[in-house]
Design a protein around this motif. Sequence first.
Motif, PDB file in Angstrom:
ATOM      1  N   ASN A 158       0.886  -1.061  -0.040  1.00  0.00           N
ATOM      2  CA  ASN A 158      -0.019   0.029  -0.015  1.00  0.00           C
ATOM      3  C   ASN A 158       1.026   1.116   0.220  1.00  0.00           C
ATOM      4  O   ASN A 158       0.309   2.453   0.166  1.00  0.00           O
ATOM      5  N   ARG A 159       2.266   1.084   0.041  1.00  0.00           N
ATOM      6  CA  ARG A 159       3.089   2.201  -0.337  1.00  0.00           C
ATOM      7  C   ARG A 159       2.904   3.178   0.938  1.00  0.00           C
ATOM      8  O   ARG A 159       2.679   4.574   0.490  1.00  0.00           O
ATOM      9  N   HIS A 160       2.851   2.721   2.131  1.00  0.00           N
ATOM     10  CA  HIS A 160       2.484   3.828   3.269  1.00  0.00           C
ATOM     11  C   HIS A 160       3.677   4.649   3.618  1.00  0.00           C
ATOM     12  O   HIS A 160       3.410   5.740   3.957  1.00  0.00           O
ATOM     13  N   VAL A 161       4.617   4.205   3.371  1.00  0.00           N
ATOM     14  CA  VAL A 161       5.944   5.203   3.631  1.00  0.00           C
ATOM     15  C   VAL A 161       5.660   6.431   2.663  1.00  0.00           C
ATOM     16  O   VAL A 161       5.935   7.427   2.980  1.00  0.00           O
ATOM     17  N   PHE A 162       5.584   6.157   1.447  1.00  0.00           N
ATOM     18  CA  PHE A 162       5.508   7.036   0.303  1.00  0.00           C
ATOM     19  C   PHE A 162       4.207   8.096   0.601  1.00  0.00           C
ATOM     20  O   PHE A 162       4.260   9.410   0.627  1.00  0.00           O
ATOM     21  N   ASN A 163       2.966   7.341   1.049  1.00  0.00           N
ATOM     22  CA  ASN A 163       1.823   8.432   1.404  1.00  0.00           C
ATOM     23  C   ASN A 163       2.289   9.161   2.554  1.00  0.00           C
ATOM     24  O   ASN A 163       1.656  10.155   2.815  1.00  0.00           O
TER      25      ASN A 163
END
Length: 668
Positions: A158-163
């Motif tokens: 879910n690409r949480h670091v990116f978000n």
Amino acid sequence: MIDLSNSVRPYVLKLLVVLGLVSFSGPPIFSQNKPGEFDAELYAQLVRQSNVQFTNLIKSKTVLADHKGWKKPIDKAFGKLSKNSGNPPFPLVYKIVKDASFNAFAMAGGQFCIHSGALDSLDEIIKQKEADAAQKLDFHRERYIAGVLSHELAHFYNRHVFNSVKKFYALKDEPSGKAFLENSKFSQEQELDADQTGLFLLDKAGYGGDFMLITLQTLNEVEQSYKEALASSKADKTRPELIGSHYFSSHPSPNERLSRLKTDKQELYSFLAKMEKTFDDIQLGRNLDEARSNLEDGIKKFPENTYLSKALAVCMHKIWMATASNEELKLKPVLDMPSFRDTMVFPPDKSKRAVMRIVPGNEAAYNRALKAYREVIVKTDDPYFLSNYAVLLSYSADEKDLDVAVNVANQAFQAEGTVSLANNLGVVLFWTDKREEAKELFNRLALSIDQKIRTLANQSGNNPQIAQYLKTIGQSTAQKQQVDPDYIYENFTPILNIALVESYSAVDPKSKGLASYYLTNYDSTSGWAKVLAKIHSIELTAPTPANEVNAFKVGGVGPGDKLEDLLKNWGKPTRIKTDKKSGLEYFEYDNKETAFILDMGTVVQVNVVGDNSPGLGQGITVGSSKPAAEKLLGSKFRKQGEYHDYYEKGKAFVKYNKHGKIDLLVVQ
């Protein structure tokens, strides 16, 4: 993640320290800045930094090739979860780290760390729950670890670091307090999202959602054990900076996370999560009417529960206090309000798991609070609750209540002579017309506390643990003041109160000196600080929020700007270099003799190294004179070796040559 900080933490960058750079070569990694491509470029940078940071992380830890035979079950669980996820395959990298805590985490580049303590905890649960644990240990290990890994894979997919970085961008111009709270809330939302995605991954891999439930229940046991340890040692009374709050946490509580899972205990977990928030709100003086309603509902469920009744009394106490001004209350009490623990509702063996003749503020609210205390006071001998009651009683307009208030406050203090109990005894003495006794008590407390703090401050330069302890107090206080503007660190309250008592006695040089000392050394931002400053007409200088400090720009880009801003204004760099230790990236533009240093997609420093650089303002660059530079930067600076550290109008380091011309310019 289980307990990973995947929030954005800016580095404190050391001046021009560049060690072991890696150059990227090959095809250009940037196109002509087409719309929509900046996200891809940002994500690529985060992945590159993740690779460097993961390498450095495992160098700093004890990495285990295996831990008691766990590697094979981990490999199988990772394989099944990723294969059945519906996502493209990626090179899976994980390490088992020797660490006793229950933790695992994911990084932006698809690297994972698993603590050996988490594996040991799962082994204990397997032994307790599975009758055939000895015969089918690997079978059960694979399924139990899948509950942990599915959550971590969800963070990656879910690409949480990116978000999180994108959210950081969106809030970077907001006041720091608001940005902190919003980022915490966003991080909690991502944790809940990872739980739900993790359930999906478990189902697709054929494991079933029960293993997510087991993971969260285990986390809850860890958290509840920590809370019980704080309570049993009284550290929650003497070390308030250790008390957490859902407002400041990057993770929702395990009870909150469990309340989102459809199980037969969903209603129970929802109630426990609501009580956690309710107790938090009372601690911080927030949403008090809602908290009162929640407690009244809770008492209907558990009519004999003393903890909930005590919380309701404190809640009504604070509702009344909100109707009175600080000027009317005169002194700052410390109202004890513990954090909610599951055992407050389910004990371990069942839970498996009159000097004031006119009352300040609204008298009806005061009387309701008093009634709530009196209904529960005979059921408890908790000295902190008794101290709360004594404070409330000391404001009474009934003469006979005043001696009772003194006796109860004294009894509470004698039971456990902590700073907060002593402080409240002083408040009671003041309001019962024993002001000299109050002054003497506050003076003794203040001298002792101040001496201790000054000693610690002197030692902090050579003792990192002491420095961290003082830093933690400051951070905790700043966070809580974002929610409760009247908050003061409990152990510093007597220093405020001695300054207030002396000021109420006489507005003279002595009391003004005490007030100035407190405002300079302990607190100049709370509502109580404003009361003290108002008495002596002391002008408080509000600290400048970090986001309001002037950021110098070079060619339209400066610290705090995004990768997108850099590429729009400057285009493709000549090269990108990566610092092997920190993961910071250097975007170098040779033709303009300028380098931009980026961390997590954000510019943190600009180095101007030649006169071809556009420089600052109207061309303040290499070769410019010192008078010209100081016209822009201001004349105030600190000498840092060869550099002038300018801070008056923004942050910049300048190195001058022997002719007084700029030789090197660094903007932070």
